[in-house]
Design an enzyme around this catalytic site. Sequence first.
Site, PDB file in Angstrom:
ATOM      1  N   HIS A   9      60.672  56.644   3.408  1.00 63.12           N
ATOM      2  CA  HIS A   9      60.236  58.046   3.345  1.00 63.12           C
ATOM      3  C   HIS A   9      61.216  58.804   2.446  1.00 63.12           C
ATOM      4  O   HIS A   9      62.410  58.483   2.412  1.00 63.12           O
ATOM      5  CB  HIS A   9      60.288  58.708   4.729  1.00 63.12           C
ATOM      6  CG  HIS A   9      59.139  58.394   5.634  1.00 63.12           C
ATOM      7  ND1 HIS A   9      59.309  58.095   6.973  1.00 63.12           N
ATOM      8  CD2 HIS A   9      57.797  58.374   5.415  1.00 63.12           C
ATOM      9  CE1 HIS A   9      58.119  57.893   7.539  1.00 63.12           C
ATOM     10  NE2 HIS A   9      57.182  58.041   6.615  1.00 63.12           N
ATOM     11  N   CYS A  40      64.492  62.928  10.912  1.00 64.44           N
ATOM     12  CA  CYS A  40      63.184  62.411  11.347  1.00 64.44           C
ATOM     13  C   CYS A  40      62.797  62.960  12.720  1.00 64.44           C
ATOM     14  O   CYS A  40      61.614  63.043  13.043  1.00 64.44           O
ATOM     15  CB  CYS A  40      63.204  60.896  11.474  1.00 64.44           C
ATOM     16  SG  CYS A  40      63.694  60.005  10.025  1.00 64.44           S
TER      17      CYS A  40
HETATM   18  N1  ARG Z   1      59.453  54.274  13.439  1.00 68.48           N
HETATM   19  C1  ARG Z   1      59.042  55.400  12.669  1.00 68.48           C
HETATM   20  C2  ARG Z   1      58.092  54.939  11.572  1.00 68.48           C
HETATM   21  O1  ARG Z   1      58.304  53.906  11.030  1.00 68.48           O
HETATM   22  C3  ARG Z   1      60.227  56.123  12.077  1.00 68.48           C
HETATM   23  C4  ARG Z   1      59.864  57.366  11.350  1.00 68.48           C
HETATM   24  C5  ARG Z   1      60.995  57.987  10.585  1.00 68.48           C
HETATM   25  N2  ARG Z   1      60.638  59.229  10.058  1.00 68.48           N
HETATM   26  C6  ARG Z   1      61.080  59.798   8.928  1.00 68.48           C
HETATM   27  N3  ARG Z   1      60.752  61.003   8.670  1.00 68.48           N
HETATM   28  N4  ARG Z   1      61.772  59.115   8.047  1.00 68.48           N
HETATM   29  O2  ARG Z   1      57.140  55.599  11.238  1.00 68.48           O
END
Ligand code: ARG
Length: 285
Positions: free
Chosen positions: A163, A257
């Site tokens: 992300h 996150c």
């Molecule tokens: N386990 C979650 C996923 O893979 C983690 C999300 C992390 N979020 C972020 N904004 N980087 O979707």
Amino acid sequence: MCPPVHFGVLYEINPWMHKEVVVDRDRAHEQWKGLVATLRGAGAEVVVAEPDPAVPDMVFTANAGIVNCRADAPHQFVPAHFRFPERQPETEIFARWFAGQGFTVDRLPVALAHEGAGDALPFRGSLLSGYRFRSDLPATAELARLTGAAVRAVELVDERLYHIDLTFCPLDDRRAMAAPMGWDRYGRTVVEALVPEPLWLTDDEALAFSANSVVVGSTVVMATTPPRVGRQLEAWGFDVVTCDVSEFLKAGGGCRCLTLALDVSLGGPPRSPARPPEPSGVTTG
Ligand code: ARG
């Protein structure tokens, strides 16, 4: 934010997640409460959404969608479309929550994936958007159309930094932490042109989730604080607070996150336009 009542690593949708790794839920709860207290201590107001047992990753509210609190129009929410089925039920949960708060809910085309603020960060009038692992490039054009934001899309290239909020962290209106290892050469030139004073993160600093920090005024809340990064932030006048979120790192998520900023305005006139001070005793003409 959303408390980790149902949080766990129950599936694997990013390289950090391993189902055999057990999450200590009590510890996760303590860490989450610690993060809430730290953010409140820094001056943030924290609003909490009710957790849903069907979606263990709902704690990562950064991915809920795009918030756009315009001054001159109803507050807008564009719910995320998740890449993986495991998180897809969150779309309607968050759409309902925001509608209940009086937001207008505007939808992306169903076929396009976009994971909300996790893949789109406002900075200096642009919405820096990441695509590839979780968000589709055409979704960024749709976001521009729906929100009026000037979207700049950069391709993410390292699946550990899946992300954009793992590669970029706006600090104030001139500075940002930035992890070039996460982007291709074109993406790097986009960020170089966008950020007057970047704090370039090394690969190790990036992989320690340094960019996934929450900034509240002049406080930067980080999962781990590499010494060099801490020194530079302090030299710039920031207070750095390290907040242990190790249980959440097991799911590939850090401090940022776990939050979704609600005081965001994209496109249109800014909410409180900054005005230069009146010059006194100076005449022109
Ligand atoms: N386990 C979650 C996923 O893979 C983690 C999300 C992390 N979020 C972020 N904004 N980087 O979707």
